[in-house]
Design a protein around this motif. Sequence first.
Motif, PDB file in Angstrom:
ATOM      1  N   ALA A  81       7.498   7.593  -4.638  1.00 39.09           N
ATOM      2  CA  ALA A  81       6.791   6.409  -4.123  1.00 39.09           C
ATOM      3  C   ALA A  81       6.468   5.444  -5.258  1.00 39.09           C
ATOM      4  CB  ALA A  81       5.516   6.846  -3.404  1.00 39.09           C
ATOM      5  N   GLY A  82       6.149   5.989  -6.429  1.00 33.37           N
ATOM      6  CA  GLY A  82       5.839   5.145  -7.589  1.00 33.37           C
ATOM      7  C   GLY A  82       7.043   4.298  -7.999  1.00 33.37           C
ATOM      8  N   PRO A 123       4.966  -4.266   2.879  1.00 35.19           N
ATOM      9  CA  PRO A 123       3.556  -3.937   3.088  1.00 35.19           C
ATOM     10  C   PRO A 123       3.191  -2.474   2.830  1.00 35.19           C
ATOM     11  CG  PRO A 123       4.676  -4.161   5.207  1.00 35.19           C
ATOM     12  CD  PRO A 123       5.677  -4.512   4.148  1.00 35.19           C
ATOM     13  N   LEU A 124       4.149  -1.537   3.024  1.00 35.65           N
ATOM     14  CA  LEU A 124       3.757  -0.123   3.064  1.00 35.65           C
ATOM     15  C   LEU A 124       4.854   0.807   2.521  1.00 35.65           C
ATOM     16  CD1 LEU A 124       1.559   1.875   4.228  1.00 35.65           C
ATOM     17  CD2 LEU A 124       2.929   1.928   6.331  1.00 35.65           C
ATOM     18  N   ILE A 125       4.379   1.793   1.756  1.00 30.84           N
ATOM     19  CA  ILE A 125       5.266   2.862   1.272  1.00 30.84           C
ATOM     20  C   ILE A 125       4.649   4.181   1.715  1.00 30.84           C
ATOM     21  CG2 ILE A 125       6.251   4.009  -0.762  1.00 30.84           C
ATOM     22  CD1 ILE A 125       5.676   1.338  -2.310  1.00 30.84           C
ATOM     23  N   LEU A 126       5.367   4.999   2.434  1.00 30.53           N
ATOM     24  CA  LEU A 126       4.869   6.338   2.772  1.00 30.53           C
ATOM     25  C   LEU A 126       5.241   7.281   1.630  1.00 30.53           C
ATOM     26  CD1 LEU A 126       4.177   5.090   5.415  1.00 30.53           C
ATOM     27  CD2 LEU A 126       5.253   6.991   6.619  1.00 30.53           C
ATOM     28  N   ASP A 127       4.233   7.947   1.082  1.00 34.74           N
ATOM     29  CA  ASP A 127       4.473   8.819  -0.072  1.00 34.74           C
ATOM     30  C   ASP A 127       4.781  10.237   0.399  1.00 34.74           C
ATOM     31  OD1 ASP A 127       4.544  10.177  -2.427  1.00 34.74           O
ATOM     32  OD2 ASP A 127       2.606   9.467  -3.166  1.00 34.74           O
ATOM     33  N   GLY A 128       6.022  10.652   0.233  1.00 39.54           N
ATOM     34  CA  GLY A 128       6.409  12.005   0.621  1.00 39.54           C
ATOM     35  C   GLY A 128       6.726  12.857  -0.605  1.00 39.54           C
ATOM     36  N   VAL A 131       2.143   7.563   9.694  1.00 46.61           N
ATOM     37  CA  VAL A 131       3.250   7.369  10.635  1.00 46.61           C
ATOM     38  C   VAL A 131       2.898   6.261  11.627  1.00 46.61           C
ATOM     39  CG1 VAL A 131       4.557   8.441  12.535  1.00 46.61           C
ATOM     40  CG2 VAL A 131       4.205   9.695  10.391  1.00 46.61           C
ATOM     41  N   ASN A 132       1.656   6.291  12.127  1.00 52.32           N
ATOM     42  CA  ASN A 132       1.243   5.245  13.079  1.00 52.32           C
ATOM     43  C   ASN A 132       1.298   3.856  12.450  1.00 52.32           C
ATOM     44  OD1 ASN A 132       0.846   7.108  15.065  1.00 52.32           O
ATOM     45  ND2 ASN A 132      -1.353   7.332  14.693  1.00 52.32           N
ATOM     46  N   GLN A 133       0.824   3.775  11.204  1.00 54.59           N
ATOM     47  CA  GLN A 133       0.860   2.479  10.500  1.00 54.59           C
ATOM     48  C   GLN A 133       2.295   2.003  10.346  1.00 54.59           C
ATOM     49  OE1 GLN A 133      -1.109   3.444   6.821  1.00 54.59           O
ATOM     50  NE2 GLN A 133      -2.713   1.923   7.207  1.00 54.59           N
ATOM     51  N   ALA A 134       3.161   2.933   9.928  1.00 57.58           N
ATOM     52  CA  ALA A 134       4.569   2.571   9.708  1.00 57.58           C
ATOM     53  C   ALA A 134       5.198   2.080  11.008  1.00 57.58           C
ATOM     54  CB  ALA A 134       5.333   3.778   9.151  1.00 57.58           C
ATOM     55  N   VAL A 135       4.947   2.799  12.084  1.00 60.37           N
ATOM     56  CA  VAL A 135       5.556   2.437  13.374  1.00 60.37           C
ATOM     57  C   VAL A 135       5.038   1.075  13.846  1.00 60.37           C
ATOM     58  CG1 VAL A 135       5.725   3.094  15.815  1.00 60.37           C
ATOM     59  CG2 VAL A 135       6.123   4.797  14.030  1.00 60.37           C
ATOM     60  N   PHE A 170       0.826  -1.210   0.000  1.00 55.41           N
ATOM     61  CA  PHE A 170       0.000   0.000   0.000  1.00 55.41           C
ATOM     62  C   PHE A 170       0.858   1.257   0.000  1.00 55.41           C
ATOM     63  CE2 PHE A 170      -2.798  -3.225   1.725  1.00 55.41           C
ATOM     64  CZ  PHE A 170      -3.931  -3.023   0.946  1.00 55.41           C
ATOM     65  N   ILE A 171       0.370   2.276  -0.725  1.00 49.42           N
ATOM     66  CA  ILE A 171       1.024   3.583  -0.678  1.00 49.42           C
ATOM     67  C   ILE A 171       0.176   4.488   0.213  1.00 49.42           C
ATOM     68  CG2 ILE A 171       1.694   5.639  -1.986  1.00 49.42           C
ATOM     69  CD1 ILE A 171       2.426   3.955  -4.318  1.00 49.42           C
ATOM     70  N   ALA A 172       0.783   5.022   1.281  1.00 44.58           N
ATOM     71  CA  ALA A 172       0.044   5.907   2.188  1.00 44.58           C
ATOM     72  C   ALA A 172       0.427   7.355   1.912  1.00 44.58           C
ATOM     73  CB  ALA A 172       0.375   5.551   3.639  1.00 44.58           C
ATOM     74  N   PRO A 173      -0.579   8.207   1.606  1.00 48.77           N
ATOM     75  CA  PRO A 173      -0.284   9.626   1.392  1.00 48.77           C
ATOM     76  C   PRO A 173       0.065  10.313   2.724  1.00 48.77           C
ATOM     77  CG  PRO A 173      -2.652   9.245   1.267  1.00 48.77           C
ATOM     78  CD  PRO A 173      -2.004   7.898   1.462  1.00 48.77           C
ATOM     79  N   THR A 174       0.822  11.394   2.632  1.00 47.91           N
ATOM     80  CA  THR A 174       1.222  12.112   3.858  1.00 47.91           C
ATOM     81  C   THR A 174       1.045  13.616   3.697  1.00 47.91           C
ATOM     82  OG1 THR A 174       3.509  12.386   3.134  1.00 47.91           O
ATOM     83  CG2 THR A 174       3.012  10.382   4.388  1.00 47.91           C
ATOM     84  N   ASP A 175       0.265  14.014   2.677  1.00 48.87           N
ATOM     85  CA  ASP A 175       0.241  15.444   2.347  1.00 48.87           C
ATOM     86  C   ASP A 175      -0.832  16.242   3.083  1.00 48.87           C
ATOM     87  OD1 ASP A 175      -1.629  14.074   0.925  1.00 48.87           O
ATOM     88  OD2 ASP A 175      -1.170  14.974  -1.028  1.00 48.87           O
TER      89      ASP A 175
END
Length: 347
Positions: free
Chosen positions: A160-161, A172-177, A18-22, A4-9
Amino acid sequence: MDTFIAPTDRADLLRTAVNQAVDFLRDGEVVALPAETVYGLAADAMNPAAVARIFEAKERPSFDPLIVHLPHRKRLADVAVVPAEIAETVNLLIEKFWPGPLTLVLPKHESVPEAVTGGLPTVAVRMSSHPVFKAVVTSFGGPLAAPSANRFGRISPTSAGAVMKELEGRIPLILDGGACPEGLESTIIRIIPSEKGKPVFRILRAGPVTKDDLQPYGKIEWGNGQPDKKGQVAPPEVPGQLPSHYAPRTPLRLVENPDHFLPEEGKRYALLSYRGDAEDGYLDLTEWEHVLVLSPGSGKLPEAALRLFHCLRALDELEVDEIIAEPVPLREVGMAIMERLRRASYL
Ligand code: AMP
Ligand code: MG
């Protein structure tokens, strides 16, 4: 595994991401995070099983050590034992360059797993200045091992792409910055104390912190594996700095003056041009089927640095027979760009 790609904007999205990542990190999983350099693949540095997952996802050989990212300057003593004779210099460099793209190689603290350092007695440490990386590492509250989030030997991802293309199904996870502001991996140095005068900084990997940035604090020496003034590269002194690295799948050739390049009949080419400075000369781009320019906005070398991996990836996707790359000037961050291009062009 789904990735999953999680947006952070937005502030709330950032908090959730951040919570998911941690949560994943505490479970010994790996997550991809944006840094000011390139996207990193992070895991709990003190958990050997979590660190093993980085190597697995990247298909990285175990002798290749990882960089450790600290949540806070004060936590350096958790991972490194700073020798008294360089303590003052280390403090100065930390003060000046952290958080930021400068990695220090220091004797390791015994608690750092061997899996992180590839069995070396030293550990490579830094602190990221990227707000998303910072939020994750401070919330996690301990050191994170985080190499670039690409499969071994391939181009480092700066979006992120690009991480998705490299590691989909493996993490499992990519934080999109968004796009990474520097676009090149951190500068790595070793500090060598000297009896009199300034210490020596041996540059093990050229990066966004340049020789000129470091010069006020020490004498610069280029480690093996770095191009000298003539662009010659001696074998590397550290594992991981292999001659072939950052490589697109398409063969890449550095050509001193692409204006004089003679194409082979029937072959398709793409050009990676620089054009940062009028005084460096402009190329005639009209003859080329595909062209990407590293510094189209004349943002010069810093713009070229942040676009380099993005452009290499885009040219690679064209599936031409060969990418022809124009050298950039060997000054400032150009040293780091040329190091990447040389490794990408090693056949
Ligand atoms: P990256 O892929 O950006 O995480 O960078 C990792 C690179 O840092 C490795 O390939 C090594 O070249 C370098 N490195 C990491 N740890 C050490 C160390 N203890 N001594 C020297 N170089 C190191
Ligand atoms: Mg890497």
